[in-house]
Motif scaffolding. Structure first.
Motif, PDB file in Angstrom:
ATOM      1  N   GLY A  48       0.799  -1.215   0.000  1.00  0.00           N
ATOM      2  CA  GLY A  48       0.000   0.000   0.000  1.00  0.00           C
ATOM      3  C   GLY A  48       0.832   1.265   0.000  1.00  0.00           C
ATOM      4  N   GLY A  49       2.074   1.178   0.484  1.00  0.00           N
ATOM      5  CA  GLY A  49       2.943   2.351   0.507  1.00  0.00           C
ATOM      6  C   GLY A  49       3.413   2.766  -0.866  1.00  0.00           C
ATOM      7  N   LEU A  50       3.239   1.897  -1.847  1.00  0.00           N
ATOM      8  CA  LEU A  50       3.568   2.234  -3.230  1.00  0.00           C
ATOM      9  C   LEU A  50       2.280   2.763  -3.856  1.00  0.00           C
ATOM     10  CD1 LEU A  50       5.977   1.942  -5.250  1.00  0.00           C
ATOM     11  CD2 LEU A  50       4.883  -0.164  -6.023  1.00  0.00           C
ATOM     12  N   ARG A  51       2.121   4.071  -3.875  1.00  0.00           N
ATOM     13  CA  ARG A  51       0.845   4.672  -4.282  1.00  0.00           C
ATOM     14  C   ARG A  51       0.735   4.716  -5.805  1.00  0.00           C
ATOM     15  NH1 ARG A  51      -2.126   3.191  -1.800  1.00  0.00           N
ATOM     16  NH2 ARG A  51      -3.673   4.698  -2.497  1.00  0.00           N
ATOM     17  N   VAL A  52       0.534   3.521  -6.382  1.00  0.00           N
ATOM     18  CA  VAL A  52       0.386   3.414  -7.827  1.00  0.00           C
ATOM     19  C   VAL A  52      -0.845   2.567  -8.137  1.00  0.00           C
ATOM     20  CG1 VAL A  52       1.381   2.522  -9.973  1.00  0.00           C
ATOM     21  CG2 VAL A  52       2.843   3.690  -8.308  1.00  0.00           C
ATOM     22  N   GLY A  53      -1.753   3.156  -8.886  1.00  0.00           N
ATOM     23  CA  GLY A  53      -2.933   2.453  -9.373  1.00  0.00           C
ATOM     24  C   GLY A  53      -3.164   2.826 -10.821  1.00  0.00           C
ATOM     25  N   TRP A  54      -4.288   2.393 -11.362  1.00  0.00           N
ATOM     26  CA  TRP A  54      -4.573   2.697 -12.767  1.00  0.00           C
ATOM     27  C   TRP A  54      -6.047   2.514 -13.056  1.00  0.00           C
ATOM     28  CZ3 TRP A  54      -1.222  -1.262 -11.246  1.00  0.00           C
ATOM     29  CH2 TRP A  54      -1.778  -2.546 -11.247  1.00  0.00           C
ATOM     30  N   LEU A  55      -6.438   3.003 -14.187  1.00  0.00           N
ATOM     31  CA  LEU A  55      -7.755   2.691 -14.731  1.00  0.00           C
ATOM     32  C   LEU A  55      -7.618   2.433 -16.225  1.00  0.00           C
ATOM     33  CD1 LEU A  55      -9.033   5.338 -16.445  1.00  0.00           C
ATOM     34  CD2 LEU A  55      -9.298   6.215 -14.122  1.00  0.00           C
ATOM     35  N   ARG A  56      -8.480   1.571 -16.723  1.00  0.00           N
ATOM     36  CA  ARG A  56      -8.573   1.283 -18.148  1.00  0.00           C
ATOM     37  C   ARG A  56      -9.945   1.735 -18.613  1.00  0.00           C
ATOM     38  NH1 ARG A  56     -10.947  -1.763 -21.938  1.00  0.00           N
ATOM     39  NH2 ARG A  56      -9.678  -2.534 -23.681  1.00  0.00           N
ATOM     40  N   ALA A  57      -9.983   2.522 -19.666  1.00  0.00           N
ATOM     41  CA  ALA A  57     -11.230   3.082 -20.177  1.00  0.00           C
ATOM     42  C   ALA A  57     -11.044   3.423 -21.650  1.00  0.00           C
ATOM     43  CB  ALA A  57     -11.613   4.331 -19.371  1.00  0.00           C
ATOM     44  N   PRO A  58     -12.124   3.769 -22.354  1.00  0.00           N
ATOM     45  CA  PRO A  58     -11.963   4.257 -23.722  1.00  0.00           C
ATOM     46  C   PRO A  58     -10.980   5.430 -23.761  1.00  0.00           C
ATOM     47  CG  PRO A  58     -14.275   3.841 -23.256  1.00  0.00           C
ATOM     48  CD  PRO A  58     -13.542   3.675 -21.958  1.00  0.00           C
ATOM     49  N   SER A  59     -10.163   5.504 -24.801  1.00  0.00           N
ATOM     50  CA  SER A  59      -9.070   6.477 -24.845  1.00  0.00           C
ATOM     51  C   SER A  59      -9.559   7.909 -24.690  1.00  0.00           C
ATOM     52  CB  SER A  59      -8.277   6.326 -26.141  1.00  0.00           C
ATOM     53  OG  SER A  59      -9.116   6.458 -27.270  1.00  0.00           O
ATOM     54  N   ARG A  60     -10.712   8.232 -25.260  1.00  0.00           N
ATOM     55  CA  ARG A  60     -11.194   9.609 -25.125  1.00  0.00           C
ATOM     56  C   ARG A  60     -11.565   9.917 -23.678  1.00  0.00           C
ATOM     57  NH1 ARG A  60     -15.592  12.926 -28.808  1.00  0.00           N
ATOM     58  NH2 ARG A  60     -15.588  14.800 -27.520  1.00  0.00           N
ATOM     59  N   LEU A  61     -12.147   8.939 -23.005  1.00  0.00           N
ATOM     60  CA  LEU A  61     -12.483   9.147 -21.594  1.00  0.00           C
ATOM     61  C   LEU A  61     -11.217   9.288 -20.757  1.00  0.00           C
ATOM     62  CD1 LEU A  61     -14.809   9.326 -19.567  1.00  0.00           C
ATOM     63  CD2 LEU A  61     -14.572   6.868 -19.203  1.00  0.00           C
ATOM     64  N   VAL A  62     -10.171   8.541 -21.088  1.00  0.00           N
ATOM     65  CA  VAL A  62      -8.898   8.686 -20.397  1.00  0.00           C
ATOM     66  C   VAL A  62      -8.383  10.116 -20.532  1.00  0.00           C
ATOM     67  CG1 VAL A  62      -6.453   8.012 -20.481  1.00  0.00           C
ATOM     68  CG2 VAL A  62      -8.231   6.261 -20.522  1.00  0.00           C
ATOM     69  N   THR A  63      -8.531  10.685 -21.719  1.00  0.00           N
ATOM     70  CA  THR A  63      -8.102  12.070 -21.928  1.00  0.00           C
ATOM     71  C   THR A  63      -8.902  13.021 -21.036  1.00  0.00           C
ATOM     72  OG1 THR A  63      -7.457  11.620 -24.213  1.00  0.00           O
ATOM     73  CG2 THR A  63      -7.896  13.913 -23.637  1.00  0.00           C
ATOM     74  N   GLU A  64     -10.205  12.816 -20.956  1.00  0.00           N
ATOM     75  CA  GLU A  64     -11.043  13.669 -20.103  1.00  0.00           C
ATOM     76  C   GLU A  64     -10.675  13.513 -18.636  1.00  0.00           C
ATOM     77  OE1 GLU A  64     -15.297  13.717 -20.976  1.00  0.00           O
ATOM     78  OE2 GLU A  64     -14.874  12.627 -22.816  1.00  0.00           O
ATOM     79  N   LEU A  65     -10.401  12.284 -18.200  1.00  0.00           N
ATOM     80  CA  LEU A  65     -10.025  12.046 -16.807  1.00  0.00           C
ATOM     81  C   LEU A  65      -8.671  12.651 -16.483  1.00  0.00           C
ATOM     82  CD1 LEU A  65     -11.284   8.372 -16.568  1.00  0.00           C
ATOM     83  CD2 LEU A  65     -12.142  10.282 -15.201  1.00  0.00           C
ATOM     84  N   ALA A  66      -7.731  12.606 -17.436  1.00  0.00           N
ATOM     85  CA  ALA A  66      -6.432  13.241 -17.220  1.00  0.00           C
ATOM     86  C   ALA A  66      -6.602  14.742 -17.051  1.00  0.00           C
ATOM     87  CB  ALA A  66      -5.492  12.934 -18.380  1.00  0.00           C
ATOM     88  N   GLY A  67      -7.490  15.339 -17.842  1.00  0.00           N
ATOM     89  CA  GLY A  67      -7.772  16.764 -17.677  1.00  0.00           C
ATOM     90  C   GLY A  67      -8.366  17.070 -16.323  1.00  0.00           C
ATOM     91  N   GLN A  68      -9.247  16.189 -15.850  1.00  0.00           N
ATOM     92  CA  GLN A  68      -9.828  16.359 -14.517  1.00  0.00           C
ATOM     93  C   GLN A  68      -8.742  16.240 -13.456  1.00  0.00           C
ATOM     94  OE1 GLN A  68     -13.468  16.064 -13.741  1.00  0.00           O
ATOM     95  NE2 GLN A  68     -13.509  15.057 -11.758  1.00  0.00           N
ATOM     96  N   ARG A  69      -7.818  15.327 -13.661  1.00  0.00           N
ATOM     97  CA  ARG A  69      -6.766  15.069 -12.681  1.00  0.00           C
ATOM     98  C   ARG A  69      -5.859  16.285 -12.482  1.00  0.00           C
ATOM     99  NH1 ARG A  69      -2.556  10.625 -13.076  1.00  0.00           N
ATOM    100  NH2 ARG A  69      -1.359  10.848 -11.135  1.00  0.00           N
ATOM    101  N   VAL A  70      -5.555  16.999 -13.558  1.00  0.00           N
ATOM    102  CA  VAL A  70      -4.599  18.099 -13.498  1.00  0.00           C
ATOM    103  C   VAL A  70      -5.054  19.194 -12.538  1.00  0.00           C
ATOM    104  CG1 VAL A  70      -3.581  19.974 -14.862  1.00  0.00           C
ATOM    105  CG2 VAL A  70      -3.589  17.653 -15.757  1.00  0.00           C
ATOM    106  N   ALA A  71      -6.360  19.331 -12.350  1.00  0.00           N
ATOM    107  CA  ALA A  71      -6.873  20.384 -11.476  1.00  0.00           C
ATOM    108  C   ALA A  71      -6.438  20.195 -10.029  1.00  0.00           C
ATOM    109  CB  ALA A  71      -8.403  20.436 -11.562  1.00  0.00           C
ATOM    110  N   THR A  72      -6.163  18.953  -9.625  1.00  0.00           N
ATOM    111  CA  THR A  72      -5.798  18.701  -8.231  1.00  0.00           C
ATOM    112  C   THR A  72      -4.486  17.939  -8.075  1.00  0.00           C
ATOM    113  OG1 THR A  72      -7.129  16.671  -8.267  1.00  0.00           O
ATOM    114  CG2 THR A  72      -8.195  18.672  -7.458  1.00  0.00           C
TER     115      THR A  72
END
Length: 495
Positions: free
Chosen positions: A333-357
């Motif tokens: 758990g100390g290795l804070r690495v996870g992931w998600l798999r989704a349609p590529s366009r949704l990944v782009t939208e989620l990355a944009g959401q991520r940058v805000a925080t």
């Protein structure tokens, strides 16, 4: 279109205020006549709900008269409840605007306390997460140092994640039977981070979300904080009632469904292939996004590793599936690495959401993850054999010391979901602290209040000797009954 929201039926109200309704609160509280004095009984229940996060902070409590009517008790009782909550720091009043929830100075929400643990507790069974072998970590760090140096001359911001790690995760999906490209992967700071990003992008306040009960408590907390309305479907020792899942998707039409079909936490159940297809079809008909939590998928102890849920979808079809995973349960758990798999366009939208925080994860952590996921550092077989042995030790210790308890041996995962035979889990968990054991009762995993009190989750993620000692202490705590110190601790908040 990726990220688009399916149409919703008319009449779905979205709450925009910060007021807890009297009927909603009453449904979460015990019968006022169940213990005396009633006002202390109710105040204790409300404070527990606040600590557990089931009632949010800075929320306006119902008017005294309304709550008294909903609970079929006197207004004087509710007045005394609110007075006691204010005295103990769990509420405060604003002139002319009612009573609002609060947290006493020095107290921490239960979620934080559970992660931090207690310095005076010798055995921690509250967290189902393994540690990482020291030498494995040292060797991986040594291999990673030169690669870190290569990145030192770059800005270091990777909102999608390091490309090589995205490629490695995509390849893992492909090997398991789901063809995946790197641009379908977003690397996150754990699976919880992935879920929070998805909720923030796809859901609005007041949206309905289908969840299992029991379920992963931190996921439920994320939904509460997003002010989503959860609708639960049961998971029992025998698994899911797929007819209930199908009817819930059809009748409720949730915006999103959060499921753990692979060695479900905490029950350990594995959803059969035919049932996965039925869930997928029902979700397609309702236009519901499926968020599949695969954090336990690699922990297959008695069966082959299941193929990804999303592999059941028809290529080029309309399925809306997001798969999330992490290294917390398989590695550390100390290795804070996870992931998600989704349609590529949704990944782009989620990355944009991520940058805000969060502009991107740690480069060092991602390079460590890449090394640990590599073929030369494979932990899988060794980790699984260790877990099988610890599971056997825990089962044997329970059979010896607590033969009246019942459980199903799970085909994978990290814990036993034990039936105590009576609704004493919370009281036993509180009492166990006096015997040096931290553990969680079933109510902590419930999507709805007041249930699963006959259940206890017992992880087998620690050493055999520690597991045997933990069970011996639990048996002693159960036999001895309430202790003076636990009674004092429960009463401390009203002192």
């Amino acid at each position: 279109m990726a990220g688009a929201r399916p149409s919703k039926p008319a009449g779905r109200a979205v709450r925009t205020d910060r007021t807890l309704g009297s009927r909603q609160l009453a449904a979460m509280l015990p019968d006022p006549t169940a213990a005396r004095p009633a006002y202390r009984h109710l105040a204790q229940a409300i404070s527990t709900l606040i600590l557990d996060g089931r009632i949010a902070l800075h929320v306006k409590l119902p008017a005294e008269r309304e709550l008294a009517t909903s609970l079929a008790t006197s207004r004087a009782t509710i007045t005394a409840v609110y007075d006691l909550l204010r005295e103990s720091g769990y509420a405060h009043s604003r002139q002319g605007s009612g009573t609002w929830t609060d947290l006493p100075a020095g107290r921490q929400p239960s979620g934080i306390s559970r992660l931090l643990g207690r310095a005076d507790t010798a055995i921690d069974l509250a967290r189902a997460a393994p540690g990482l072998d020291e030498q494995t970590l040292v060797d991986a760090l040594a291999d990673v140092v030169p690669r870190v140096a290569e990145h030192a001359h770059t800005p270091g911001y990777h909102p999608y994640g390091l490309l090589e790690l995205r490629a490695a995760i995509a390849e893992r999906f492909t090997r398991r039977g789901l063809a995946t490209l790197p641009d379908q992967i977003l690397v996150t700071s754990g699976a919880q981070h992935a879920l929070t990003l998805v909720l923030g992008l796809l859901c609005r306040q007041g949206d309905r979300v289908m969840v299992e009960s029991p379920s992963y408590p931190n996921a439920l907390e994320a939904m509460r904080r997003a002010r989503l309305r959860t609708v639960s479907v049961p998971v029992t020792d025998t698994g899911w009632d797929i007819e209930i899942v199908e009817s819930t998707l059809r009748q409720v039409v949730p915006q999103l469904a959060y499921l753990m079909p692979d060695f479900h936490n905490p029950t350990g159940c594995l959803m059969p292939d035919d049932d996965r297809v039925r869930v997928l079809r029902a979700a397609q008909r309702s236009g519901t996004w499926l968020v599949i939590d695969e954090t336990m998928a690699d922990l297959a102890l008695d069966v082959p590793t299941p193929s990804p849920f999303a592999s059941r979808a028809t290529p080029g079809g309309t399925a809306q599936i997001i798969t999330i995973g992490s290294m917390s349960k398989t590695h550390w758990g100390g290795l804070r690495v996870g992931w998600l798999r989704a349609p590529s366009r949704l990944v782009t939208e989620l990355a944009g959401q991520r940058v805000a925080t969060d502009m991107g994860g740690s480069v060092l952590d991602q390079l460590l993850a890449l090394d640990l996921l590599g073929p030369g550092r494979e932990l899988g077989p060794r980790r699984l054999e260790q877990l099988r042995g610890q599971r056997a030790v825990l089962a044997a210790a329970l059979t010896e010391h607590l033969p009246q308890w019942r459980w199903q041996l799970p085909p994978g995962g990290l814990s036993l979901w034990v039936d105590l035979g009576e609704p004493i889990a919370s009281a036993l968990a509180e009492r166990a602290l006096d015997y040096g054991v931290r553990i969680e009762g079933g109510g902590y995993f419930a999507a709805d209040p007041g249930i699963l009190e006959q259940r206890l989750r017992i992880p087998y993620t620690t050493t055999p000797d520690t597991l045997r000692e933990a069970v011996r202490r639990l048996a002693t705590a159960l036999a001895d009954g309430p202790s003076r110190s636990s009674t004092t601790r429960q009463a401390h908040w009203i002192a």
